[in-house]
Design a protein around this motif. Structure first.
Motif, mmCIF file in Angstrom:
data_model
loop_
_atom_site.group_PDB
_atom_site.id
_atom_site.type_symbol
_atom_site.label_atom_id
_atom_site.label_comp_id
_atom_site.label_asym_id
_atom_site.label_seq_id
_atom_site.Cartn_x
_atom_site.Cartn_y
_atom_site.Cartn_z
ATOM 1 N N GLN A 267 0.819 -1.213 0.000
ATOM 2 C CA GLN A 267 0.000 0.000 0.000
ATOM 3 C C GLN A 267 0.854 1.265 0.000
ATOM 4 O OE1 GLN A 267 -3.445 -0.164 -0.073
ATOM 5 N NE2 GLN A 267 -3.296 -2.407 -0.123
ATOM 6 N N LYS A 268 2.117 1.121 0.419
ATOM 7 C CA LYS A 268 2.961 2.314 0.540
ATOM 8 C C LYS A 268 4.162 2.215 -0.407
ATOM 9 C CE LYS A 268 2.720 1.721 5.005
ATOM 10 N NZ LYS A 268 3.183 1.611 6.354
ATOM 11 N N PRO A 269 4.657 3.350 -0.893
ATOM 12 C CA PRO A 269 5.784 3.297 -1.827
ATOM 13 C C PRO A 269 7.050 2.722 -1.202
ATOM 14 C CG PRO A 269 5.141 5.594 -1.364
ATOM 15 C CD PRO A 269 4.206 4.725 -0.602
ATOM 16 N N ILE A 270 7.882 2.112 -2.045
ATOM 17 C CA ILE A 270 9.183 1.603 -1.617
ATOM 18 C C ILE A 270 10.215 2.244 -2.533
ATOM 19 C CG2 ILE A 270 10.654 -0.478 -1.535
ATOM 20 C CD1 ILE A 270 8.117 -2.031 -0.737
ATOM 21 N N PRO A 271 11.236 2.881 -1.967
ATOM 22 C CA PRO A 271 12.179 3.602 -2.841
ATOM 23 C C PRO A 271 13.007 2.677 -3.729
ATOM 24 C CG PRO A 271 12.797 3.815 -0.516
ATOM 25 C CD PRO A 271 11.546 3.007 -0.550
ATOM 26 N N PRO A 272 13.367 3.141 -4.930
ATOM 27 C CA PRO A 272 14.240 2.356 -5.797
ATOM 28 C C PRO A 272 15.699 2.486 -5.350
ATOM 29 C CG PRO A 272 13.649 4.414 -6.870
ATOM 30 C CD PRO A 272 12.920 4.397 -5.557
ATOM 31 N N CYS A 273 16.561 1.730 -6.029
ATOM 32 C CA CYS A 273 18.020 1.848 -5.859
ATOM 33 C C CYS A 273 18.534 1.443 -4.485
ATOM 34 C CB CYS A 273 18.516 3.261 -6.199
ATOM 35 S SG CYS A 273 17.997 3.780 -7.815
ATOM 36 N N LEU A 274 17.754 0.657 -3.753
ATOM 37 C CA LEU A 274 18.252 0.081 -2.496
ATOM 38 C C LEU A 274 18.850 -1.286 -2.811
ATOM 39 C CD1 LEU A 274 15.200 0.873 -0.166
ATOM 40 C CD2 LEU A 274 17.327 2.169 -0.380
ATOM 41 N N SER A 275 19.525 -1.875 -1.825
ATOM 42 C CA SER A 275 20.041 -3.234 -2.023
ATOM 43 C C SER A 275 18.860 -4.203 -2.037
ATOM 44 C CB SER A 275 20.992 -3.606 -0.888
ATOM 45 O OG SER A 275 20.249 -3.755 0.299
ATOM 46 N N VAL A 276 19.114 -5.417 -2.502
ATOM 47 C CA VAL A 276 18.054 -6.431 -2.519
ATOM 48 C C VAL A 276 17.566 -6.673 -1.094
ATOM 49 C CG1 VAL A 276 17.554 -8.862 -3.001
ATOM 50 C CG2 VAL A 276 18.865 -7.517 -4.634
ATOM 51 N N GLN A 277 18.510 -6.787 -0.183
ATOM 52 C CA GLN A 277 18.134 -7.067 1.206
ATOM 53 C C GLN A 277 17.224 -5.972 1.783
ATOM 54 O OE1 GLN A 277 21.351 -8.224 3.712
ATOM 55 N NE2 GLN A 277 20.141 -8.086 5.574
ATOM 56 N N GLU A 278 17.603 -4.712 1.567
ATOM 57 C CA GLU A 278 16.782 -3.601 2.084
ATOM 58 C C GLU A 278 15.400 -3.603 1.431
ATOM 59 O OE1 GLU A 278 20.087 -0.112 2.879
ATOM 60 O OE2 GLU A 278 19.700 -0.722 0.812
ATOM 61 N N THR A 279 15.371 -3.870 0.121
ATOM 62 C CA THR A 279 14.090 -3.876 -0.604
ATOM 63 C C THR A 279 13.184 -4.976 -0.056
ATOM 64 O OG1 THR A 279 15.299 -3.137 -2.560
ATOM 65 C CG2 THR A 279 13.060 -3.921 -2.915
ATOM 66 N N LEU A 280 13.743 -6.167 0.137
ATOM 67 C CA LEU A 280 12.936 -7.285 0.653
ATOM 68 C C LEU A 280 12.418 -6.972 2.056
ATOM 69 C CD1 LEU A 280 14.984 -10.422 -0.510
ATOM 70 C CD2 LEU A 280 12.981 -9.397 -1.570
ATOM 71 N N GLU A 281 13.256 -6.343 2.878
ATOM 72 C CA GLU A 281 12.812 -6.012 4.245
ATOM 73 C C GLU A 281 11.626 -5.049 4.209
ATOM 74 O OE1 GLU A 281 16.401 -4.733 6.208
ATOM 75 O OE2 GLU A 281 17.098 -6.818 6.397
ATOM 76 N N LEU A 282 11.681 -4.063 3.298
ATOM 77 C CA LEU A 282 10.581 -3.096 3.211
ATOM 78 C C LEU A 282 9.302 -3.739 2.678
ATOM 79 C CD1 LEU A 282 12.504 0.075 1.965
ATOM 80 C CD2 LEU A 282 11.536 -0.343 4.228
ATOM 81 N N ILE A 283 9.438 -4.679 1.755
ATOM 82 C CA ILE A 283 8.242 -5.379 1.236
ATOM 83 C C ILE A 283 7.616 -6.200 2.361
ATOM 84 C CG2 ILE A 283 7.405 -7.165 -0.360
ATOM 85 C CD1 ILE A 283 9.697 -6.315 -2.285
ATOM 86 N N HIS A 284 8.450 -6.943 3.069
ATOM 87 C CA HIS A 284 7.920 -7.823 4.115
ATOM 88 C C HIS A 284 7.384 -7.028 5.318
ATOM 89 C CE1 HIS A 284 10.333 -11.276 2.162
ATOM 90 N NE2 HIS A 284 9.071 -11.328 1.798
ATOM 91 N N ALA A 285 7.942 -5.843 5.547
ATOM 92 C CA ALA A 285 7.433 -5.000 6.642
ATOM 93 C C ALA A 285 5.987 -4.579 6.370
ATOM 94 C CB ALA A 285 8.320 -3.776 6.814
ATOM 95 N N GLN A 286 5.614 -4.543 5.083
ATOM 96 C CA GLN A 286 4.224 -4.216 4.719
ATOM 97 C C GLN A 286 3.398 -5.484 4.536
ATOM 98 O OE1 GLN A 286 3.272 -1.289 1.708
ATOM 99 N NE2 GLN A 286 5.347 -0.502 1.703
ATOM 100 N N ASN A 287 3.982 -6.607 4.891
ATOM 101 C CA ASN A 287 3.304 -7.893 4.713
ATOM 102 C C ASN A 287 3.046 -8.214 3.244
ATOM 103 O OD1 ASN A 287 2.545 -10.158 6.024
ATOM 104 N ND2 ASN A 287 0.433 -9.497 6.427
ATOM 105 N N GLY A 288 3.872 -7.652 2.377
ATOM 106 C CA GLY A 288 3.740 -7.910 0.944
ATOM 107 C C GLY A 288 4.497 -9.166 0.545
ATOM 108 N N ILE A 289 4.303 -9.541 -0.720
ATOM 109 C CA ILE A 289 4.970 -10.718 -1.285
ATOM 110 C C ILE A 289 6.087 -10.220 -2.203
ATOM 111 C CG2 ILE A 289 4.626 -12.561 -3.010
ATOM 112 C CD1 ILE A 289 3.286 -13.445 -0.515
ATOM 113 N N ALA A 290 7.278 -10.801 -2.038
ATOM 114 C CA ALA A 290 8.428 -10.388 -2.855
ATOM 115 C C ALA A 290 8.706 -11.435 -3.933
ATOM 116 C CB ALA A 290 9.660 -10.214 -1.978
ATOM 117 N N VAL A 291 8.746 -10.958 -5.178
ATOM 118 C CA VAL A 291 8.931 -11.863 -6.318
ATOM 119 C C VAL A 291 10.166 -11.438 -7.115
ATOM 120 C CG1 VAL A 291 7.815 -12.874 -8.353
ATOM 121 C CG2 VAL A 291 6.391 -11.916 -6.513
ATOM 122 N N ALA A 292 11.058 -12.381 -7.390
ATOM 123 C CA ALA A 292 12.187 -12.092 -8.282
ATOM 124 C C ALA A 292 11.615 -11.996 -9.696
ATOM 125 C CB ALA A 292 13.231 -13.195 -8.199
#
Ligand SMILES: [Zn+2]
Ligand SMILES: [Zn+2]
Length: 220
Positions: A81-106
Motif C-alpha cells: 500500500q505504501k511506496p518503496i524507494p528504488p536503488c536500495l540493495s536487494v536485502q533492504e528492498t525485501l525487508e521493506l516489502i515484508h514489513a508491509q506484509n507484501g509478497i516479494a517476487v524475483a
C-alpha cells in the motif's frame, strides 16, 4: 476451480507502457483472467487508484503492486500500500516489502544468471517469476527459473510484463485460492501456484516497437 492471474502488468503510470486502466480491465476479462497485479515501475499510486476503481467489479481482482528497481535487478512487490524507494540493495528492498506484509517476487530473474542478484538472497524471496511472456530466450529462461524455484522452495508465478494491451493473456498463473487478494497471497505463501504461458508473438512485439518509435518521434 483455480484462479487465473497475471502477476505482472504495466499501465500508463509506467513511463514505458501504453495500457490505460480501462483497457487493462477490458483485455483481462476478454482473456478470462480472474485477477491482475498492476506493477508499474517504482510507483504504487496508479495501482492503488486502479484497484480502488475496478477491483471486484465485473469479477476481476486488481492486486496493487510495484516493480521496484533495486540495485541488483527488478523485484515485484505484491499487495503493498505504501511506496518503496528504488536503488536500495536487494536485502533492504525485501525487508521493506515484508514489513508491509507484501509478497516479494524475483522478476524475470535472468539477472540471476548474470550474477547480479546474489544467490544467497534468493531464499528470502517468496516467489520467482518463472514465466515472463516478454523474456527472450523464453524457453531457456523458464527452464532455469523453474530449477531455481525448486531448489529454493519458491512459489512459481507467471506474468506477461505487458506494456501494450494485446500482450495481456500470453502468461498466467493458476492459484488455488478464494477470489480475494488475501487468500491469493496466502496461496503464494503456501506455494500453491502453477505458472503457464508462451512468448508474446513477434507480430504483437513489433506493433509495440512501432508505437514506441512513434512516441519517441512525437516527443522529438
Ligand atoms: Zn522488469
Ligand atoms: Zn515489468
Amino acid at each position: 476451480m483455480p484462479l487465473k492471474i497475471d502477476f505482472h502488468v504495466h499501465t500508463y503510470y509506467s513511463y514505458d507502457s501504453f495500457i490505460a486502466p480501462s483497457e487493462l480491465v477490458e483485455y483481462a476479462k476478454k482473456c478470462g483472467l480472474d485477477g491482475v497485479a498492476v506493477t508499474d515501475h517504482d510507483r504504487i499510486d496508479g495501482a492503488l487508484k486502479i484497484a480502488k476503481k475496478y477491483s471486484g467489479k465485473n469479477g476481476l481482482l486488481i492486486i496493487p503492486g510495484v516493480e521496484i528497481t533495486s540495485r541488483n535487478g527488478h523485484i515485484l512487490a505484491l499487495n503493498i500500500q505504501k511506496p518503496i524507494p528504488p536503488c536500495l540493495s536487494v536485502q533492504e528492498t525485501l525487508e521493506l516489502i515484508h514489513a508491509q506484509n507484501g509478497i516479494a517476487v524475483a522478476a524475470h530473474p535472468n539477472a540471476i544468471y548474470h550474477g547480479q542478484l546474489e544467490k544467497r538472497m534468493l531464499s528470502r524471496f517468496d516467489a520467482i517469476e518463472v514465466i515472463n511472456a516478454s523474456t527472450f530466450p523464453f524457453k531457456f529462461a523458464a527452464y532455469i527459473n523453474r530449477k531455481i524455484a525448486i531448489s529454493f522452495n519458491l512459489a512459481q508465478l507467471a506474468g506477461t510484463d505487458a506494456h501494450y494491451a494485446p500482450e495481456i493473456g500470453y502468461a498466467y498463473t493458476l492459484v488455488n485460492a478464494e477470489p480475494n487478494v488475501g487468500d491469493i497471497m496466502e496461496a503464494i505463501r503456501k506455494r500453491e501456484t502453477e505458472a503457464y504461458g508462451k512468448p508474446i508473438p513477434v507480430k504483437i512485439r513489433l506493433e509495440k516497437v512501432i508505437l514506441d518509435l512513434k512516441r519517441k518521434i512525437s516527443k522529438g
